[in-house]
Design a protein around this motif. Sequence first.
Motif, PDB file in Angstrom:
ATOM      1  N   ALA A   2      24.003   8.541  23.442  1.00 41.92           N
ATOM      2  CA  ALA A   2      24.540   9.756  24.054  1.00 41.92           C
ATOM      3  C   ALA A   2      24.555  10.893  23.042  1.00 41.92           C
ATOM      4  N   VAL A   3      24.581  12.118  23.570  1.00 41.36           N
ATOM      5  CA  VAL A   3      24.722  13.301  22.714  1.00 41.36           C
ATOM      6  C   VAL A   3      26.160  13.782  22.863  1.00 41.36           C
ATOM      7  N   HIS A   4      26.930  13.646  21.786  1.00 41.98           N
ATOM      8  CA  HIS A   4      28.333  14.037  21.797  1.00 41.98           C
ATOM      9  C   HIS A   4      28.484  15.432  21.202  1.00 41.98           C
ATOM     10  N   GLN A   5      29.328  16.231  21.824  1.00 36.07           N
ATOM     11  CA  GLN A   5      29.555  17.601  21.348  1.00 36.07           C
ATOM     12  C   GLN A   5      30.952  17.707  20.750  1.00 36.07           C
ATOM     13  N   PHE A   6      31.008  18.303  19.556  1.00 41.61           N
ATOM     14  CA  PHE A   6      32.284  18.503  18.865  1.00 41.61           C
ATOM     15  C   PHE A   6      32.426  19.960  18.475  1.00 41.61           C
ATOM     16  N   LYS A   7      33.664  20.434  18.457  1.00 39.68           N
ATOM     17  CA  LYS A   7      33.998  21.755  17.918  1.00 39.68           C
ATOM     18  C   LYS A   7      34.539  21.490  16.516  1.00 39.68           C
ATOM     19  N   VAL A   8      33.939  22.143  15.519  1.00 42.38           N
ATOM     20  CA  VAL A   8      34.368  21.941  14.141  1.00 42.38           C
ATOM     21  C   VAL A   8      34.586  23.307  13.491  1.00 42.38           C
ATOM     22  N   GLY A  17      27.188  21.680   5.826  1.00 41.32           N
ATOM     23  CA  GLY A  17      26.585  20.692   4.934  1.00 41.32           C
ATOM     24  C   GLY A  17      27.480  19.484   4.755  1.00 41.32           C
ATOM     25  N   ALA A  18      28.791  19.716   4.694  1.00 41.01           N
ATOM     26  CA  ALA A  18      29.757  18.619   4.563  1.00 41.01           C
ATOM     27  C   ALA A  18      29.713  17.729   5.801  1.00 41.01           C
ATOM     28  N   VAL A  19      29.602  18.353   6.968  1.00 43.55           N
ATOM     29  CA  VAL A  19      29.514  17.594   8.229  1.00 43.55           C
ATOM     30  C   VAL A  19      28.243  16.743   8.218  1.00 43.55           C
ATOM     31  N   GLU A  20      27.132  17.339   7.799  1.00 45.43           N
ATOM     32  CA  GLU A  20      25.867  16.597   7.742  1.00 45.43           C
ATOM     33  C   GLU A  20      25.965  15.409   6.777  1.00 45.43           C
ATOM     34  N   ARG A  21      26.642  15.629   5.646  1.00 43.66           N
ATOM     35  CA  ARG A  21      26.776  14.561   4.648  1.00 43.66           C
ATOM     36  C   ARG A  21      27.563  13.367   5.170  1.00 43.66           C
ATOM     37  N   ALA A  50      32.705   8.222  20.729  1.00 43.75           N
ATOM     38  CA  ALA A  50      33.168   9.565  20.382  1.00 43.75           C
ATOM     39  C   ALA A  50      34.287   9.480  19.344  1.00 43.75           C
ATOM     40  N   ASP A  51      35.165   8.489  19.487  1.00 44.67           N
ATOM     41  CA  ASP A  51      36.280   8.327  18.547  1.00 44.67           C
ATOM     42  C   ASP A  51      35.789   8.047  17.133  1.00 44.67           C
ATOM     43  N   GLU A  52      34.793   7.171  17.018  1.00 43.82           N
ATOM     44  CA  GLU A  52      34.246   6.847  15.694  1.00 43.82           C
ATOM     45  C   GLU A  52      33.617   8.081  15.049  1.00 43.82           C
ATOM     46  N   LEU A  53      32.886   8.833  15.840  1.00 44.70           N
ATOM     47  CA  LEU A  53      32.241  10.044  15.326  1.00 44.70           C
ATOM     48  C   LEU A  53      33.282  11.098  14.955  1.00 44.70           C
ATOM     49  N   LEU A  54      34.317  11.233  15.786  1.00 48.34           N
ATOM     50  CA  LEU A  54      35.380  12.204  15.530  1.00 48.34           C
ATOM     51  C   LEU A  54      36.075  11.889  14.208  1.00 48.34           C
ATOM     52  N   GLU A  55      36.412  10.615  14.000  1.00 50.44           N
ATOM     53  CA  GLU A  55      37.068  10.211  12.752  1.00 50.44           C
ATOM     54  C   GLU A  55      36.172  10.496  11.551  1.00 50.44           C
ATOM     55  N   THR A  56      34.873  10.280  11.714  1.00 50.66           N
ATOM     56  CA  THR A  56      33.930  10.524  10.623  1.00 50.66           C
ATOM     57  C   THR A  56      33.879  12.005  10.282  1.00 50.66           C
ATOM     58  N   ILE A  57      33.761  12.866  11.300  1.00 51.01           N
ATOM     59  CA  ILE A  57      33.679  14.305  11.052  1.00 51.01           C
ATOM     60  C   ILE A  57      34.985  14.818  10.445  1.00 51.01           C
ATOM     61  N   LYS A  58      36.121  14.233  10.854  1.00 50.84           N
ATOM     62  CA  LYS A  58      37.421  14.664  10.335  1.00 50.84           C
ATOM     63  C   LYS A  58      37.553  14.396   8.836  1.00 50.84           C
ATOM     64  N   LYS A  59      36.732  13.507   8.301  1.00 53.52           N
ATOM     65  CA  LYS A  59      36.765  13.225   6.861  1.00 53.52           C
ATOM     66  C   LYS A  59      36.389  14.455   6.035  1.00 53.52           C
ATOM     67  N   THR A  60      35.780  15.440   6.672  1.00 52.14           N
ATOM     68  CA  THR A  60      35.427  16.677   5.964  1.00 52.14           C
ATOM     69  C   THR A  60      36.670  17.518   5.706  1.00 52.14           C
ATOM     70  N   GLY A  61      37.773  17.206   6.393  1.00 53.04           N
ATOM     71  CA  GLY A  61      38.981  18.013   6.260  1.00 53.04           C
ATOM     72  C   GLY A  61      38.983  19.215   7.197  1.00 53.04           C
ATOM     73  N   LYS A  62      37.925  19.355   7.984  1.00 54.56           N
ATOM     74  CA  LYS A  62      37.827  20.473   8.931  1.00 54.56           C
ATOM     75  C   LYS A  62      38.518  20.088  10.240  1.00 54.56           C
ATOM     76  N   GLU A  63      39.118  21.068  10.877  1.00 52.96           N
ATOM     77  CA  GLU A  63      39.732  20.816  12.176  1.00 52.96           C
ATOM     78  C   GLU A  63      38.609  20.521  13.163  1.00 52.96           C
ATOM     79  N   THR A  64      38.701  19.368  13.806  1.00 56.82           N
ATOM     80  CA  THR A  64      37.627  18.915  14.689  1.00 56.82           C
ATOM     81  C   THR A  64      38.183  18.465  16.031  1.00 56.82           C
ATOM     82  N   SER A  65      37.491  18.809  17.094  1.00 60.78           N
ATOM     83  CA  SER A  65      37.894  18.321  18.420  1.00 60.78           C
ATOM     84  C   SER A  65      36.649  17.894  19.193  1.00 60.78           C
TER      85      SER A  65
END
Length: 71
Positions: A2-8, A17-21, A50-65
Amino acid sequence: MAVHQFKVEMTCTGCSGAVERVLGKLKEKVEKVEIDLDNKTVFVTSALSADELLETIKKTGKETSYVGVKN
């Protein structure tokens, strides 16, 4: 797959770049990452939840939804 969409909260290419890393660390579990910096949107093509991806993106410290699945 699936293609998941997040607001970061990304303000610069350093942010995107941090999100990509962090997503890159998932290696073969993520097929594709598309980042729209202007709209602060990240599209992730992956079989992960989606939860796994959300937790991963949140590791950047950016507010993510999670927005939802892109058709």
